[in-house]
Scaffold this motif. Structure first.
Motif, PDB file in Angstrom:
ATOM      1  N   PRO A 178       0.848  -1.199   0.000  1.00 45.61           N
ATOM      2  CA  PRO A 178       0.000   0.000   0.000  1.00 45.61           C
ATOM      3  C   PRO A 178       0.884   1.251   0.000  1.00 45.61           C
ATOM      4  CG  PRO A 178      -0.689  -1.561   1.694  1.00 45.61           C
ATOM      5  CD  PRO A 178       0.635  -2.036   1.181  1.00 45.61           C
ATOM      6  N   TRP A 179       0.347   2.359  -0.499  1.00 44.41           N
ATOM      7  CA  TRP A 179       1.171   3.543  -0.719  1.00 44.41           C
ATOM      8  C   TRP A 179       1.756   4.098   0.572  1.00 44.41           C
ATOM      9  CZ3 TRP A 179      -0.081   8.315   1.346  1.00 44.41           C
ATOM     10  CH2 TRP A 179      -1.378   8.472   1.841  1.00 44.41           C
ATOM     11  N   ARG A 180       1.070   3.971   1.710  1.00 47.39           N
ATOM     12  CA  ARG A 180       1.625   4.487   2.974  1.00 47.39           C
ATOM     13  C   ARG A 180       2.881   3.720   3.370  1.00 47.39           C
ATOM     14  NH1 ARG A 180      -1.857   8.117   5.411  1.00 47.39           N
ATOM     15  NH2 ARG A 180      -4.063   7.965   4.806  1.00 47.39           N
ATOM     16  N   TRP A 181       2.894   2.426   3.119  1.00 48.93           N
ATOM     17  CA  TRP A 181       4.075   1.628   3.464  1.00 48.93           C
ATOM     18  C   TRP A 181       5.257   1.942   2.548  1.00 48.93           C
ATOM     19  CZ3 TRP A 181       5.159  -0.832   7.750  1.00 48.93           C
ATOM     20  CH2 TRP A 181       4.120  -1.198   8.594  1.00 48.93           C
ATOM     21  N   LEU A 182       4.976   2.446   1.369  1.00 47.13           N
ATOM     22  CA  LEU A 182       6.066   2.864   0.496  1.00 47.13           C
ATOM     23  C   LEU A 182       6.873   3.986   1.153  1.00 47.13           C
ATOM     24  CD1 LEU A 182       4.353   2.944  -3.026  1.00 47.13           C
ATOM     25  CD2 LEU A 182       5.931   1.231  -2.131  1.00 47.13           C
ATOM     26  N   ALA A 183       6.175   4.904   1.822  1.00 49.50           N
ATOM     27  CA  ALA A 183       6.862   5.994   2.515  1.00 49.50           C
ATOM     28  C   ALA A 183       7.695   5.463   3.680  1.00 49.50           C
ATOM     29  CB  ALA A 183       5.840   7.015   3.008  1.00 49.50           C
ATOM     30  N   VAL A 184       7.164   4.466   4.385  1.00 49.75           N
ATOM     31  CA  VAL A 184       7.894   3.891   5.519  1.00 49.75           C
ATOM     32  C   VAL A 184       9.170   3.204   5.046  1.00 49.75           C
ATOM     33  CG1 VAL A 184       7.794   2.194   7.385  1.00 49.75           C
ATOM     34  CG2 VAL A 184       5.786   3.606   6.879  1.00 49.75           C
ATOM     35  N   VAL A 185       9.082   2.446   3.966  1.00 51.50           N
ATOM     36  CA  VAL A 185      10.247   1.738   3.429  1.00 51.50           C
ATOM     37  C   VAL A 185      11.347   2.721   3.038  1.00 51.50           C
ATOM     38  CG1 VAL A 185      11.057   0.347   1.480  1.00 51.50           C
ATOM     39  CG2 VAL A 185       8.958  -0.291   2.663  1.00 51.50           C
ATOM     40  N   GLY A 186      10.959   3.889   2.539  1.00 53.45           N
ATOM     41  CA  GLY A 186      11.935   4.882   2.116  1.00 53.45           C
ATOM     42  C   GLY A 186      12.802   5.432   3.230  1.00 53.45           C
TER      43      GLY A 186
END
Length: 464
Positions: A178-186
């Motif tokens: 999900p797009w929110r987890w993309l920010a976390v991974v970054g």
């Protein structure tokens, strides 16, 4: 039986200088992790916009104007970051500037990951843009200043390689997260970068410029190895000092999935984006291996011709098929990305935009992507390198902001062929500029390159 020594045999054998690159590679890796996040954050909207458009939260769904701002505000932040690098590079040094870029990067990703409305998304993009601008103005300078001439070309392409890795990672994670987890991974590579850089040396040329000769010698010894000719390199640098991008690639990468959706390609756009990211990675790897062999100009020419041919193909294809979607608007096209493909069965002709885009990315990533930033860090004089590199970044990203902001509006008004026709013309200008203005810097020290521009005639530095 071994020969016995005679009067002509030296009693003490001097060990030849041994140049070691292990610590240099570690320092470069630590720095270019910042470019990983730069590439990751740059293309963040590509998989995120489709997810937001199909989501249930109306506060995060965007119209065409909001999509343009979400895609382009990163470049506005990058321009501000480039201006900040002008000050930071000479005030605190290249290494510290890179480390400081981690602050807006971490905060920006957190804000986007927790976004409850469109404005939080914008602020997060803007902050990650600031971080990207600082890294773009600092990392190439740091890498070029610590690198030995024999490997500077290959290492100079590393910022672009890791940026491509970052973009590819974003496309790949976008397939499953999900797009929110993309920010976390970054957040992960930013933290690793800041920790690693704590143990890396400051640029020896920066130390010399500030009058810290002892620290400069220690940095060179650490980077080259204690058995290398680091003192001779130090003396050469000191003598020299005492004597002294509108390619359209940014909007294409940012809006990659929407572009594929609007070109009626028969493959699912999110997989096309990941495939293009893989091609981009392959091309920068090729550029890195050829940089110190084929030379900078040969790769720039190859890059320019590939981009021209591919842009021309996209112009012709999109002009011919611009009405294939009827009255479908850009926003409706974005909302239909995950709604399933309709229409006739697979048509080979629809592979033209995918192949053309892959060639555009391939051409850019093997030449104009890595080499322009390498040349910037090579040809600028040491005294102005920190300020001028930040200025170059600022101008570059202001241009990218204008292109990214206008891209979707131009497509909505005139069709997808219009921006590609413009980029095609720019590619021709780039080829002419390379032929007339760009020198070959392969195998030259930074001091020799500076001497060439100072004297206007020769790379050779004459000892006084």
């Amino acid at each position: 039986m071994e020969d016995s020594p005679d009067e002509a045999t030296a009693l003490i054998r001097n060990n030849p200088a041994r140049l070691r690159h292990g610590k240099l590679f570690l320092a470069v890796f630590s720095a270019v992790l910042g470019n990983f996040n730069f590439g990751f954050a740059l293309v963040f909207p590509s998989p995120v916009i489709p997810q937001l458009q199909k989501g249930d939260d109306p506060r995060l769904q965007m119209d065409i104007h909001q999509i343009s701002w979400f895609g382009s505000i990163f470049t506005l932040g990058a321009a501000l970051g480039g201006v900040s690098a002008m000050v930071l590079n000479d005030r605190v040094g290249r290494k510290i500037s890179i480390m400081l870029s981690g602050v807006p990067s971490v905060v920006g990703l957190l804000v986007m990951g927790a976004a409850q409305n469109f404005w939080m998304l914008l602020w997060g993009r803007f902050l990650t843009g600031i971080a990207g601008g600082i890294t773009a103005g600092s990392i190439p300078v740091y890498v070029s200043e610590i690198s030995h001439p024999s490997v500077r070309g290959a290492l100079g392409s590393c910022p672009q390689i890791t940026a491509v890795f970052g973009s590819l990672a974003l496309y790949a994670f976008g397939l499953v997260l999900p797009w929110r987890w993309l920010a976390v991974v970054g957040e992960i590579p930013v933290v690793i970068m800041m920790i690693f850089l704590c143990f890396m040396p400051t640029s020896p040329r920066y130390h010399i410029m500030k009058g810290n000769k002892e620290r400069a010698v220690k940095s060179l010894e650490w980077l080259r190895g204690p058995n290398s000719d680091y003192l001779a390199e130090f003396n050469k640098i000191e003598r020299s000092i005492n004597s002294q991008q509108m390619t359209g690639i940014t909007p294409i990468l940012v809006y990659l999935e929407p572009i594929f959706n609007m070109t009626a390609i028969s493959l699912e756009p999110k997989y096309d984006a990941a495939l293009v990211g893989a091609v981009r990675l392959m091309s920068v790897a090729i550029a890195a291996s050829l940089m110190d062999k084929a030379g900078r100009k040969a790769l720039l020419f190859t890059s320019g011709f590939l981009m021209f041919i591919a842009m021309l193909s996209m112009t012709m294809y999109t002009h011919k098929t611009q009405c294939s979607h009827g009255n479908l608007t850009v926003t409706e096209g974005l909302k239909s990305i995950h709604g399933g493909l309709t229409g006739p069965a697979f048509d080979p002709i629809t592979l033209i935009p995918l192949i053309s885009t892959m060639v555009i990315i391939f051409g850019y990533a093997m030449g104009w992507g890595p080499i322009t930033w390498l040349l910037m860090s090579e040809i600028l004089p040491l005294g102005a390198r920190g300020v001028a590199s930040g200025l170059c970044v600022g101008v570059s990203w202001i241009t990218a902001f204008v292109l990214t902001q206008l891209f979707m509006h131009v497509v909505d008004s005139y069709g997808l062929f219009a921006p590609f026709l413009f980029f095609c013309v720019v590619s021709v200008v780039n080829i002419i500029f390379t032929a007339k203005c760009v020198p070959e810097t392969k195998g030259r020290t930074l001091e020799e390159i500076e001497n060439f521009f100072r004297t206007g005639r020769t790379f050779t530095i004459v000892d006084s």
